[in-house]
Design a protein around this motif. Structure first.
Motif, mmCIF file in Angstrom:
data_model
loop_
_atom_site.group_PDB
_atom_site.id
_atom_site.type_symbol
_atom_site.label_atom_id
_atom_site.label_comp_id
_atom_site.label_asym_id
_atom_site.label_seq_id
_atom_site.Cartn_x
_atom_site.Cartn_y
_atom_site.Cartn_z
ATOM 1 N N ARG A 160 -5.935 0.589 10.418
ATOM 2 C CA ARG A 160 -6.421 -0.788 10.201
ATOM 3 C C ARG A 160 -7.209 -1.157 9.307
ATOM 4 O O ARG A 160 -7.075 -2.295 8.867
ATOM 5 C CB ARG A 160 -6.689 -1.456 11.823
ATOM 6 C CG ARG A 160 -6.627 -2.814 11.878
ATOM 7 C CD ARG A 160 -6.806 -3.337 13.401
ATOM 8 N NE ARG A 160 -6.806 -4.981 13.339
ATOM 9 C CZ ARG A 160 -6.390 -5.581 14.657
ATOM 10 N NH1 ARG A 160 -5.885 -4.701 15.385
ATOM 11 N NH2 ARG A 160 -6.577 -6.785 14.418
ATOM 12 N N PHE A 189 -0.379 -3.278 12.945
ATOM 13 C CA PHE A 189 -1.113 -2.499 12.458
ATOM 14 C C PHE A 189 -1.075 -1.040 12.959
ATOM 15 O O PHE A 189 -0.842 -0.104 12.240
ATOM 16 C CB PHE A 189 -2.710 -2.766 12.738
ATOM 17 C CG PHE A 189 -3.185 -3.979 11.805
ATOM 18 C CD1 PHE A 189 -3.523 -3.972 10.533
ATOM 19 C CD2 PHE A 189 -3.436 -5.175 12.595
ATOM 20 C CE1 PHE A 189 -4.031 -5.253 9.830
ATOM 21 C CE2 PHE A 189 -3.864 -6.263 11.746
ATOM 22 C CZ PHE A 189 -4.137 -6.137 10.609
ATOM 23 N N ILE A 241 2.139 0.492 11.356
ATOM 24 C CA ILE A 241 1.718 0.957 9.799
ATOM 25 C C ILE A 241 1.323 2.342 9.952
ATOM 26 O O ILE A 241 1.418 3.449 9.176
ATOM 27 C CB ILE A 241 1.064 -0.105 9.139
ATOM 28 C CG1 ILE A 241 1.986 -1.323 9.057
ATOM 29 C CG2 ILE A 241 0.514 0.444 7.716
ATOM 30 C CD1 ILE A 241 1.203 -2.423 8.404
ATOM 31 N N GLU A 287 -5.555 -4.383 -4.232
ATOM 32 C CA GLU A 287 -5.420 -4.173 -2.788
ATOM 33 C C GLU A 287 -5.615 -2.386 -2.742
ATOM 34 O O GLU A 287 -6.081 -1.991 -1.558
ATOM 35 C CB GLU A 287 -3.967 -4.351 -2.406
ATOM 36 C CG GLU A 287 -3.641 -5.566 -2.374
ATOM 37 C CD GLU A 287 -3.016 -6.254 -3.584
ATOM 38 O OE1 GLU A 287 -3.078 -5.368 -4.674
ATOM 39 O OE2 GLU A 287 -2.419 -7.165 -3.458
ATOM 40 N N VAL A 303 -5.925 -1.361 5.939
ATOM 41 C CA VAL A 303 -4.894 -2.652 5.640
ATOM 42 C C VAL A 303 -5.543 -3.885 5.515
ATOM 43 O O VAL A 303 -5.266 -4.789 4.786
ATOM 44 C CB VAL A 303 -3.726 -2.423 6.619
ATOM 45 C CG1 VAL A 303 -2.744 -3.743 6.527
ATOM 46 C CG2 VAL A 303 -2.887 -1.283 6.706
ATOM 47 N N LEU A 319 -2.994 4.788 6.469
ATOM 48 C CA LEU A 319 -3.362 3.453 6.449
ATOM 49 C C LEU A 319 -3.736 2.918 7.849
ATOM 50 O O LEU A 319 -2.984 2.508 8.598
ATOM 51 C CB LEU A 319 -2.036 2.872 6.018
ATOM 52 C CG LEU A 319 -1.401 3.014 4.696
ATOM 53 C CD1 LEU A 319 0.018 2.279 4.388
ATOM 54 C CD2 LEU A 319 -2.328 2.914 3.517
ATOM 55 N N LEU A 335 0.789 -1.287 -0.102
ATOM 56 C CA LEU A 335 0.001 0.020 -0.109
ATOM 57 C C LEU A 335 0.875 1.117 0.067
ATOM 58 O O LEU A 335 2.003 1.214 0.614
ATOM 59 C CB LEU A 335 -1.019 0.241 1.213
ATOM 60 C CG LEU A 335 -2.088 -1.076 1.263
ATOM 61 C CD1 LEU A 335 -2.870 -1.242 2.742
ATOM 62 C CD2 LEU A 335 -3.267 -0.583 0.221
#
Length: 324
Positions: free
Chosen positions: A307, A295, A298, A321, A310, A305, A167
């Motif tokens: 949770r 998570f 990230i 994605e 993702v 981004l 991502l």
């Protein structure tokens, strides 16, 4: 007739690692902390249970996978992945605030983009041990696929690797760096715009192929029919700047790698009009179970981004994605 031992994960690991190690059973034994005869026995027992040979043999040597072996290897990989997911899920519910998180990143990301995120993550999760590994995008992808890293951070090269979910985090451009007083710095101060043709008149110091958007640097010159002299190529932004300061050549680096206060001996020239925009991406292994704090890391690094974002990407079909 004696009943054969039930299939076990050590047999599956022996098969997977044999392929990864190029069918060198000595190396397989070292990785699995066992003996070469033990590896051979595990493989033979699994083949007997399945009723097919998984490997092509020449005497005691393994040369490759048989057709059944080629068909079954992805199943072996999935079984081992789910076993790892099961362990991670158990750890997540048993203790949400302690554990290990391994992040693999290129030098530029680790040195310039990650420090603030690492600091904030450590403040929020003091019980999590954070391991930061550095490597090329290719090495980072391999570390994720082999379970040696939970999260990878690098340029869009990661998006080309099957088996990864990637991502976008942020977009960035290149800058040209030269010593103060350099001809290009004087021309910029006089209002003369930088061109690829002018840049190609100087020896260049930039990244090795595969690092920090090097392909886009090469593509820009190629479109103009130019072949610049690459005096030095390195994987490390700080190394590039060091050699630019020594007068080896004109540097081309990621814009995030220039700090006006720390790099007082260098002048940065805007090059966004010369080279295509790059995208830093975060990558995780498809079908992997991520613990809650993964998570959180990230999201700390890339606030867009969440949770939910993702998890949606992890659940999507390959190639779906999400985009920029």
């Amino acid at each position: 007739m004696a009943q054969l031992p039930a299939m076990n994960f050590q047999q599956l690991r022996s098969v997977r690692e044999t392929v990864r190690q190029g069918y060198n059973l000595t190396q397989v034994a070292e990785v699995l902390h066992t003996s070469q005869p033990g590896v051979s026995r595990q493989i033979k027992e699994l083949e007997d249970e399945l009723g097919v040979e998984l490997f092509v043999r020449a005497g005691r040597r393994l040369l490759g996978l048989t057709p059944p072996g080629q068909a079954m290897l992805p199943i072996v990989e999935r079984l081992l992945q789910e076993a790892e997911n099961l362990k991670r899920a158990g750890a997540e519910f048993a203790d949400r605030e302690h554990g290990l998180l391994t992040v693999a990143a290129t030098h530029t990301q680790a040195r310039y983009a990650l420090p603030t995120a690492v600091r904030d993550f450590r403040l929020a999760h003091p019980g999590v041990t954070l391991h930061l590994q550095q490597g090329s995008p290719t090495q980072i992808a391999q570390q994720i696929l082999e379970g040696q890293a939970d999260i990878g951070i690098a340029t869009e090269t990661l998006a080309e690797v099957p088996g990864l979910v990637t991502l976008p985090c942020y977009r960035w451009t290149h800058v040209v760096v030269v010593p103060a007083g350099h001809a290009l710095a004087q021309e910029a101060a006089a209002g003369r715009g930088l061109t690829l043709a002018r840049l190609a008149q100087f020896p260049l110091v930039t990244y090795e192929p595969g690092y920090a958007g090097r392909r886009k640097i090469d593509a820009a010159f190629a479109r103009e029919g130019l072949t610049p002299e690459i005096a030095l190529a390195a994987m490390d932004t700080d190394v590039i700047k060091t050699y630019v300061e020594l007068g080896i050549g004109v540097g081309i680096i990621a814009s995030v790698g220039y700090d006006e206060q720390r790099d007082g001996g260098l002048v940065a020239l805007d090059a966004r009009h010369l080279f295509a925009v790059n995208t830093t991406r975060v990558a995780v292994k498809r079908n992997a179970w991520l613990r809650g704090y993964a998570f959180d890391f990230i999201h700390t690094f890339a606030p867009t981004l969440t949770r939910e974002v993702v998890e949606r990407a992890l659940a999507a079909e390959p190639g779906q994605e999400g985009g920029l």
